[in-house]
Design a protein around this motif. Sequence first.
Motif, PDB file in Angstrom:
ATOM      1  N   CYS A 244       0.827  -1.220   0.000  1.00 30.79           N
ATOM      2  CA  CYS A 244       0.000   0.000   0.000  1.00 30.79           C
ATOM      3  C   CYS A 244       0.859   1.267   0.000  1.00 30.79           C
ATOM      4  N   ASP A 245       2.036   1.192   0.570  1.00 35.38           N
ATOM      5  CA  ASP A 245       2.942   2.342   0.717  1.00 35.38           C
ATOM      6  C   ASP A 245       2.302   3.477   1.509  1.00 35.38           C
TER       7      ASP A 245
ATOM      8  N   CYS B 208      -1.306  -1.804   5.327  1.00 34.39           N
ATOM      9  CA  CYS B 208      -1.424  -3.242   5.025  1.00 34.39           C
ATOM     10  C   CYS B 208      -0.475  -4.106   5.833  1.00 34.39           C
TER      11      CYS B 208
ATOM     12  N   CYS C 170       5.137  -4.319   4.795  1.00 36.47           N
ATOM     13  CA  CYS C 170       6.531  -3.872   4.898  1.00 36.47           C
ATOM     14  C   CYS C 170       7.031  -3.933   6.342  1.00 36.47           C
TER      15      CYS C 170
ATOM     16  N   CYS D  32       7.363   1.630   5.413  1.00 37.16           N
ATOM     17  CA  CYS D  32       6.979   2.639   4.419  1.00 37.16           C
ATOM     18  C   CYS D  32       6.608   3.957   5.072  1.00 37.16           C
TER      19      CYS D  32
HETATM   20  S1  FES Z   1       3.410  -1.163   2.295  1.00 34.12           S
HETATM   21 FE1  FES Z   1       1.504  -1.322   3.349  1.00 34.12          FE
HETATM   22  S2  FES Z   1       1.979  -0.739   5.385  1.00 34.12           S
HETATM   23 FE2  FES Z   1       3.830  -0.408   4.285  1.00 34.12          FE
END
Ligand code: FES
Length: 223
Positions: A102-103, A107, A110, A122
């Motif tokens: 999701c960056d 989610c 990462c 992220c």
């Molecule tokens: S990529 Fe989703 S929380 Fe970091």
Amino acid sequence: MDDPTPNPPRDTAPHAGVSRRSFIATLGASAAAASLTSAAEAARTRLAAGRTKDGPKVLGPDPVQVTLRINGNPMETTIEPATTLLEALRLNLGLTGSKEICDRGSCGGCSVLVDGKLTVACMMLALDAVGSEVTTIEGLAKGGTLDPVQAAFIQHDALQCGYCTPGLVMASRALLNANPKPTLAQIRSGLSGNICRCGTYTNVFNAVLVASGQQPVIDSKGA
Ligand code: FES
Ligand code: FES
């Protein structure tokens, strides 16, 4: 006898050579100038702080060289100040186990440990990780032996596409570090920040139960 001269309007009534309107305008300008001065002063103070020996250091805007401690090893890289820890791991250091999904911190794909604390990489600047110990999925196995969480994920088939798996494993490890024998409810809660689009939650919960020395309690259809 009445004075025949009409009173001047209140706003423009002269008072010691200064009208009410110009007096208020002057006050506003003075306040704005004072505000600008204090902002400039604060900026100067921050820059000065960056130059002091022991104070906070000002970095950037140009790329800066940093040393990050990843999985027990110092790793040098050059990053722009806005680089996230996830970008530094994946793009600069070639550690692609932590996934970018999701960056935006929603989610858990990462997830890493920063000084032992579960962190979504992220949402953290790499600069802020300088001086901390970062553990990624690549650093979980020790001397060729899988972490019990990793082994249990394999044993209980706790993945399908596997994209969310590194984050779920790291979140499970953080949970067991804080609570070695969590209940099922605590496992559900502890992993609630990690999203699996393949819906492997049932087997993930079983894997965490087994990794913590407990019996799996959920049947394969979910409970
Ligand atoms: S990529 Fe989703 S929380 Fe970091
Ligand atoms: S196993 Fe595919 S997203 Fe979780």
